[in-house]
Design a protein around this motif. Structure first.
Motif, PDB file in Angstrom:
ATOM      1  N   MET A 129       0.843  -1.208   0.000  1.00  0.00           N
ATOM      2  CA  MET A 129       0.000   0.000   0.000  1.00  0.00           C
ATOM      3  C   MET A 129       0.879   1.258   0.000  1.00  0.00           C
ATOM      4  O   MET A 129       0.566   2.249  -0.642  1.00  0.00           O
ATOM      5  N   GLY A 130       1.982   1.193   0.724  1.00  0.00           N
ATOM      6  CA  GLY A 130       2.918   2.325   0.691  1.00  0.00           C
ATOM      7  C   GLY A 130       3.586   2.434  -0.666  1.00  0.00           C
ATOM      8  O   GLY A 130       3.683   3.518  -1.261  1.00  0.00           O
ATOM      9  N   VAL A 131       4.020   1.298  -1.186  1.00  0.00           N
ATOM     10  CA  VAL A 131       4.801   1.287  -2.432  1.00  0.00           C
ATOM     11  C   VAL A 131       3.918   1.664  -3.624  1.00  0.00           C
ATOM     12  O   VAL A 131       4.375   2.365  -4.539  1.00  0.00           O
ATOM     13  N   VAL A 179       7.572   5.130   7.472  1.00  0.00           N
ATOM     14  CA  VAL A 179       7.323   4.482   8.779  1.00  0.00           C
ATOM     15  C   VAL A 179       7.904   3.065   8.764  1.00  0.00           C
ATOM     16  O   VAL A 179       8.582   2.641   9.706  1.00  0.00           O
ATOM     17  N   LEU A 180       7.676   2.344   7.672  1.00  0.00           N
ATOM     18  CA  LEU A 180       8.210   0.971   7.589  1.00  0.00           C
ATOM     19  C   LEU A 180       9.741   0.988   7.539  1.00  0.00           C
ATOM     20  O   LEU A 180      10.401   0.155   8.168  1.00  0.00           O
ATOM     21  N   GLN A 187       9.791  -5.074   9.288  1.00  0.00           N
ATOM     22  CA  GLN A 187       9.066  -4.058   8.498  1.00  0.00           C
ATOM     23  C   GLN A 187       9.934  -3.554   7.340  1.00  0.00           C
ATOM     24  O   GLN A 187       9.445  -3.361   6.227  1.00  0.00           O
ATOM     25  N   ARG A 188      11.224  -3.343   7.619  1.00  0.00           N
ATOM     26  CA  ARG A 188      12.123  -2.887   6.535  1.00  0.00           C
ATOM     27  C   ARG A 188      12.213  -3.946   5.433  1.00  0.00           C
ATOM     28  O   ARG A 188      12.201  -3.643   4.248  1.00  0.00           O
ATOM     29  N   GLU A 189      12.261  -5.196   5.868  1.00  0.00           N
ATOM     30  CA  GLU A 189      12.337  -6.299   4.899  1.00  0.00           C
ATOM     31  C   GLU A 189      11.055  -6.363   4.053  1.00  0.00           C
ATOM     32  O   GLU A 189      11.100  -6.581   2.836  1.00  0.00           O
ATOM     33  N   ALA A 246      16.839   7.993   0.205  1.00  0.00           N
ATOM     34  CA  ALA A 246      16.426   8.609   1.474  1.00  0.00           C
ATOM     35  C   ALA A 246      15.751   7.583   2.386  1.00  0.00           C
ATOM     36  O   ALA A 246      15.889   7.645   3.607  1.00  0.00           O
ATOM     37  N   LEU A 247      15.053   6.626   1.790  1.00  0.00           N
ATOM     38  CA  LEU A 247      14.393   5.580   2.596  1.00  0.00           C
ATOM     39  C   LEU A 247      15.388   4.530   3.076  1.00  0.00           C
ATOM     40  O   LEU A 247      15.084   3.724   3.955  1.00  0.00           O
ATOM     41  N   GLY A 248      16.548   4.494   2.435  1.00  0.00           N
ATOM     42  CA  GLY A 248      17.548   3.485   2.794  1.00  0.00           C
ATOM     43  C   GLY A 248      17.232   2.127   2.206  1.00  0.00           C
ATOM     44  O   GLY A 248      17.614   1.088   2.761  1.00  0.00           O
TER      45      GLY A 248
END
Ligand code: FAQ
Length: 323
Positions: A129-131, A179-180, A187-189, A246-248
């Motif tokens: 949903m974010g992507v 946020v993720l 969450q990062r994964e 920026a999100l890493g």
């Protein structure tokens, strides 16, 4: 690009006047004379665009009941509702070209009309949903900001309003991603995995490369398109890679590198066989998406009948009042 068809001789003067208006930057309006090819091209492109907005509700609609908080649920619900509105604005614009919306919807439901390839991919995790907001709405904005200057007035005006709303969509998506990205390792994964799946399909949204784009010649000549598919794709990559940094997170392209001389982020080869397979109905969700639209259309029959009966009653009342 394929050579342009020659207009009939008796339309030559009208065509010259039409093209002079376009060259002068004038807007073409529904009652103006236009070449048949211009009308056909616009109808094709606008109806595909409207279908995309409506089919595009399905992948995100899938997550409304599973959004992780009330705030997220409200935002996602509003976004999906906005996409329905976008479909309606563009169908209305397409109808000014002389084809009824019901006929355009028929073309979608019986598989004659296309809709954007991107909506034939599944939404497997909340990170999608974010992507989608970040990449898919981001790509749509790059494309549609230019279409807001299209030569056909009703399409251009619809795009102005739609782009404003798409900007909110992109921001809500990018905010979910931030946020993720700043969350737990899991969450990062999840975010990285979603980017891995959506990166290349997002680049395909801009259509085939310029050397393989049969419609671009006419659309550019008549200033419906103002930039080519490849130009817009490159602009999207240039805008998006710094956001990924920026999100890493990593963009899944080992060939991606900044060309210091041009300022472009050069990217690897797109798998056009995947793109063509999706267009031919062999994407992961083509059948599911069309089945969902057909079911919604059938279940909505009573609404269309009720609306038509209401309109007929209003017309009859107006007729009685006027008599
Ligand atoms: N998917 O000659 P070209 C959104 C077809 S809205 C499927 O280069 P053209 C908002 C093309 O139709 C996304 N088919 O074509 C949202 C043609 O087939 P045809 C939709 C594609 O028209 C966000 C053939 O390939 N946006 O995302 C695609 O010059 C989140 C040859 O291609 C628009 O429709 C594709 N990706 O350029 C909603 C924007 N690409 O008809 C919900 C308006 C190409 O000859 C959630 N459209 N094809 O049989 C355009 O800007 C253009 O039509 C292009 C294609 C750039 C899409």
């Amino acid at each position: 690009m394929t050579p342009l068809p020659t207009p009939p001789a008796d339309d030559a003067a009208l065509l010259a006047a039409f093209e002079a208006r376009i060259a002068a930057g004038e807007s073409i309006e529904p009652k103006d004379w236009m070449p048949e090819r211009y009308r056909k091209q616009l109808l094709r492109m606008m109806s595909q665009h409207a279908h995309s907005e409506v089919v595009g509700m399905l992948p995100e609609g899938n997550w409304i009941t599973r959004a992780p908080s009330l705030r997220r649920k409200l935002a996602l619900l509003a976004k999906v509702q906005d996409e329905a509105g976008h479909g309606l604005y563009i169908y209305c614009g397409a109808e000014t070209l002389g084809t009824d919306r019901s006929e355009l919807v028929e073309q979608l439901l019986d598989g004659r009309a296309k809709y954007s390839s991107i909506f034939n991919y599944p939404t497997l995790s909340w990170a999608d949903m974010g992507v989608i907001g970040w990449l898919v709405d981001g790509a749509a904005i790059v494309n549609q900001t230019v279409l807001a200057k299209a030569s056909y007035g009703p399409y251009a005006r619809a795009m102005v309003r739609i782009c404003k709303e798409e900007n909110f969509h992109k921001r809500q998506g990018y905010e979910v991603c931030t946020v993720l990205a700043n969350g737990t390792p899991a969450q990062r994964e999840m975010l990285q995995e979603a980017v891995n799946r959506f990166w290349w399909p997002s680049l395909m949204m801009f259509g085939p490369s310029d050397t393989d784009s049969p419609n671009s010649g006419e659309l550019l000549k008549w200033r419906v398109k103002r930039k080519t598919n490849d130009e817009l794709r490159q602009r999207f990559v240039n805008l998006t890679v710094p956001q990924a940094i920026a999100l890493g997170i990593t963009v899944p392209d080992p060939d991606l590198r900044l060309n210091e001389a041009t300022g472009d982020w050069e990217f690897g080869a797109i798998d056009w066989s995947e793109f063509h397979a999706v267009l031919q109905g062999h994407g992961p969700c083509n059948q599911e998406r069309l089945a969902a639209r057909r079911q919604a259309h059938e279940e909505g029959a009573w609404v269309r009948e009720a609306a038509a009966a209401h309109a007929a009653k209003q017309d009859a009342r107006r007729g009685t009042a006027a008599a």
